[in-house]
Write an enzyme that holds these catalytic residues in place. Sequence first.
Site, PDB file in Angstrom:
ATOM      1  N   GLY A  12      11.753   3.575   1.623  1.00  0.00           N
ATOM      2  CA  GLY A  12      10.614   3.302   2.497  1.00  0.00           C
ATOM      3  C   GLY A  12       9.340   3.170   1.689  1.00  0.00           C
ATOM      4  O   GLY A  12       9.337   3.394   0.459  1.00  0.00           O
ATOM      5  N   ASP A  13       8.266   2.757   2.370  1.00  0.00           N
ATOM      6  CA  ASP A  13       6.948   2.611   1.729  1.00  0.00           C
ATOM      7  C   ASP A  13       6.955   1.586   0.602  1.00  0.00           C
ATOM      8  O   ASP A  13       6.223   1.712  -0.367  1.00  0.00           O
ATOM      9  CB  ASP A  13       6.434   3.967   1.189  1.00  0.00           C
ATOM     10  CG  ASP A  13       6.545   5.058   2.236  1.00  0.00           C
ATOM     11  OD1 ASP A  13       6.075   4.824   3.352  1.00  0.00           O
ATOM     12  OD2 ASP A  13       7.116   6.127   1.941  1.00  0.00           O
ATOM     13  N   LYS A  16       6.290  -3.315   2.977  1.00  0.00           N
ATOM     14  CA  LYS A  16       6.820  -4.386   3.844  1.00  0.00           C
ATOM     15  C   LYS A  16       5.707  -5.059   4.642  1.00  0.00           C
ATOM     16  O   LYS A  16       5.804  -6.230   4.982  1.00  0.00           O
ATOM     17  CB  LYS A  16       7.892  -3.812   4.784  1.00  0.00           C
ATOM     18  CG  LYS A  16       9.100  -3.276   4.015  1.00  0.00           C
ATOM     19  CD  LYS A  16      10.114  -2.627   4.927  1.00  0.00           C
ATOM     20  CE  LYS A  16       9.713  -1.280   5.453  1.00  0.00           C
ATOM     21  NZ  LYS A  16       9.654  -0.183   4.463  1.00  0.00           N
ATOM     22  N   GLY A  17       4.656  -4.296   4.932  1.00  0.00           N
ATOM     23  CA  GLY A  17       3.519  -4.851   5.675  1.00  0.00           C
ATOM     24  C   GLY A  17       2.905  -6.038   4.946  1.00  0.00           C
ATOM     25  O   GLY A  17       2.503  -7.016   5.556  1.00  0.00           O
ATOM     26  N   GLY A  40       4.858   4.181   8.663  1.00  0.00           N
ATOM     27  CA  GLY A  40       3.446   3.864   8.485  1.00  0.00           C
ATOM     28  C   GLY A  40       3.337   2.550   7.753  1.00  0.00           C
ATOM     29  O   GLY A  40       3.831   2.424   6.642  1.00  0.00           O
ATOM     30  N   HIS A  41       2.774   1.557   8.407  1.00  0.00           N
ATOM     31  CA  HIS A  41       2.559   0.270   7.744  1.00  0.00           C
ATOM     32  C   HIS A  41       1.078   0.129   7.439  1.00  0.00           C
ATOM     33  O   HIS A  41       0.255   0.245   8.337  1.00  0.00           O
ATOM     34  CB  HIS A  41       2.982  -0.884   8.663  1.00  0.00           C
ATOM     35  CG  HIS A  41       4.460  -1.087   8.709  1.00  0.00           C
ATOM     36  ND1 HIS A  41       5.050  -2.126   9.384  1.00  0.00           N
ATOM     37  CD2 HIS A  41       5.458  -0.395   8.151  1.00  0.00           C
ATOM     38  CE1 HIS A  41       6.357  -2.048   9.232  1.00  0.00           C
ATOM     39  NE2 HIS A  41       6.624  -1.004   8.490  1.00  0.00           N
ATOM     40  N   GLN A 223      10.981   2.336   7.356  1.00  0.00           N
ATOM     41  CA  GLN A 223      11.665   3.137   6.325  1.00  0.00           C
ATOM     42  C   GLN A 223      12.405   2.217   5.342  1.00  0.00           C
ATOM     43  O   GLN A 223      11.958   1.107   5.134  1.00  0.00           O
ATOM     44  CB  GLN A 223      12.631   4.154   6.958  1.00  0.00           C
ATOM     45  CG  GLN A 223      11.945   5.287   7.702  1.00  0.00           C
ATOM     46  CD  GLN A 223      11.613   4.956   9.142  1.00  0.00           C
ATOM     47  OE1 GLN A 223      12.421   4.374   9.830  1.00  0.00           O
ATOM     48  NE2 GLN A 223      10.438   5.323   9.591  1.00  0.00           N
ATOM     49  N   LYS A 330       3.570  -3.914  -6.226  1.00  0.00           N
ATOM     50  CA  LYS A 330       2.869  -2.910  -7.026  1.00  0.00           C
ATOM     51  C   LYS A 330       3.202  -2.953  -8.524  1.00  0.00           C
ATOM     52  O   LYS A 330       3.231  -1.913  -9.188  1.00  0.00           O
ATOM     53  CB  LYS A 330       3.144  -1.516  -6.460  1.00  0.00           C
ATOM     54  CG  LYS A 330       2.433  -1.291  -5.111  1.00  0.00           C
ATOM     55  CD  LYS A 330       2.437   0.167  -4.736  1.00  0.00           C
ATOM     56  CE  LYS A 330       1.341   0.502  -3.761  1.00  0.00           C
ATOM     57  NZ  LYS A 330       1.356   1.892  -3.333  1.00  0.00           N
TER      58      LYS A 330
HETATM   59  P1  IMP Z   1      12.274  11.630  10.138  1.00  0.00           P
HETATM   60  O1  IMP Z   1      12.439  10.164  10.158  1.00  0.00           O
HETATM   61  O2  IMP Z   1      10.888  12.087  10.534  1.00  0.00           O
HETATM   62  O3  IMP Z   1      13.347  12.342  10.910  1.00  0.00           O
HETATM   63  O4  IMP Z   1      12.435  12.118   8.609  1.00  0.00           O
HETATM   64  C1  IMP Z   1      13.658  11.987   7.911  1.00  0.00           C
HETATM   65  C2  IMP Z   1      13.423  11.591   6.463  1.00  0.00           C
HETATM   66  O5  IMP Z   1      12.910  10.257   6.414  1.00  0.00           O
HETATM   67  C3  IMP Z   1      12.390  12.444   5.743  1.00  0.00           C
HETATM   68  O6  IMP Z   1      12.770  12.531   4.370  1.00  0.00           O
HETATM   69  C4  IMP Z   1      11.114  11.636   5.856  1.00  0.00           C
HETATM   70  O7  IMP Z   1      10.182  11.932   4.838  1.00  0.00           O
HETATM   71  C5  IMP Z   1      11.659  10.246   5.717  1.00  0.00           C
HETATM   72  N1  IMP Z   1      10.822   9.202   6.329  1.00  0.00           N
HETATM   73  C6  IMP Z   1      10.681   8.927   7.635  1.00  0.00           C
HETATM   74  N2  IMP Z   1       9.853   7.894   7.835  1.00  0.00           N
HETATM   75  C7  IMP Z   1       9.458   7.492   6.615  1.00  0.00           C
HETATM   76  C8  IMP Z   1       8.618   6.413   6.149  1.00  0.00           C
HETATM   77  O8  IMP Z   1       8.070   5.615   6.902  1.00  0.00           O
HETATM   78  N3  IMP Z   1       8.487   6.317   4.802  1.00  0.00           N
HETATM   79  C9  IMP Z   1       9.112   7.152   3.930  1.00  0.00           C
HETATM   80  N4  IMP Z   1       9.898   8.164   4.319  1.00  0.00           N
HETATM   81  C10 IMP Z   1      10.075   8.315   5.648  1.00  0.00           C
END
Ligand code: IMP
Length: 435
Positions: A12-13, A16-17, A40-41, A223, A330
């Site tokens: 994730g991160d 993609k935005g 979070g985008h 993600q 990046k």
């Molecule tokens: P949950 O999605 O809140 O249940 O978290 C499960 C796992 O996914 C954790 O390790 C979070 O830090 C990770 N996670 C959830 N959403 C994101 C994201 O948008 N970016 C990066 N990690 C994420």
Amino acid sequence: MPATVIVGLQWGDEGKGKTTDFLAEQVDYVVRYQGGDNAGHTVVLGDEVFKLHLVPSGVLYPHIVPVIANGVVVNPATLLAEIAMLEERGIDASRVRVSRNAHVTMPYHIAMDRAMESRLATAAVGTTHRGIGPTYADRAWRTGIRMEDLLDAAVLREKLTRVLADRNLVLREAYGAETFEVDALVDLAAGWGEQLAGKIVDTTDLIQQALGRGDFLLFEGAQGTLLDLDHGSYPYVTSSNPIAGGACTGGGIGPLQVDEVIGVMKAYSTRVGAGPYPTELFDEIGEGIATRGHEVGTTTGRRRRVGWFDALPVRFAVEINTVTSIMLNKLDILSGLPEVLICVGYEIDGRRVDRWPASADALAQAIPIYERLEGWPESIHDARALSDLPDAARRYVGRIEELAGVPIHLVSVGPERSQTIVRSVRPHPVPRHRP
Ligand code: IMP
């Protein structure tokens, strides 16, 4: 059929935005197909920075219809706040559409998420505490509340009476946590329904009709592949399927309706939350990358863990998503390092492993085997072609591309749209929209 999926190839991160922003000119619909407000985008548009959690980033372009499809879990409080924020900043959010079938994250899901994580203590997943897992669990248990339920107070009362009896029992007895009243939740949820009524539609029909007309749809994953519920290193994953296949179940399309999958990755790696991470850096190099790359979670404000680029999970992600091309983000953040490392294999139990072992146990044992490449001291923010890059940076991109096994078409060298090296994009026959 002009449906393109944008998928994260790491944890994730990946940015993609920015990829969506880059393609926005050609796009009629941007569809979110999984996850919730855990995502979070960040999109930089001119001087303005927009941080979005639920509304697809397509909302920033007046010609795009942003769709939150059935596979997303929606916290209506977040959605309404985000719509209000956009309207306040002069962005028209009236085109946002939400699936009738999308599941609703209720306050008790958030309470369950917090309580379960705190009970797990050192074994916690490190969730975002947004209630994502419990909302998907209720969906699988067939005890969830769907967006369409918000439009009928009687249905809400019936469903909430049934489910709250169980959830309150667990919250109170097992976790000693707060409990919830049916009346208050019915009022809250019906209020959300009133405010969102015009936006709650059958998004599968909307999407199929758009595809039938030949419109261009972008399916935006949240993600990343390595957080996939089925294919990530379980249990350190999220509770949905960010992989490209998730666009089918979560977006309401068939596999043959996808004609392109763009994988997005950073020139290094980051991870938020717990779980094995073989190339993680614990030294000042990692600190430097985190600082220069602003590696702080958009949703939680947590500092992301940072590591070298790892080719094993990326190659796995390319396969499992049938990636057709890659956007590398990046690259500029690595400028100034004397050398850059790429992980090309692991040593596990004394044996060399060349393929990604999704098992969290195996990964926890993995010792990375690195190739060391020369770094480049120069800033590369102004590069607009590969030939503008220093030789060492070009070699780095070339090696990553070779290891990933598919072409890198776009290379980002800064946050703005113009700070992008376009090697090749498969153009849509007609650029449909001019921003
Ligand atoms: P949950 O999605 O809140 O249940 O978290 C499960 C796992 O996914 C954790 O390790 C979070 O830090 C990770 N996670 C959830 N959403 C994101 C994201 O948008 N970016 C990066 N990690 C994420």
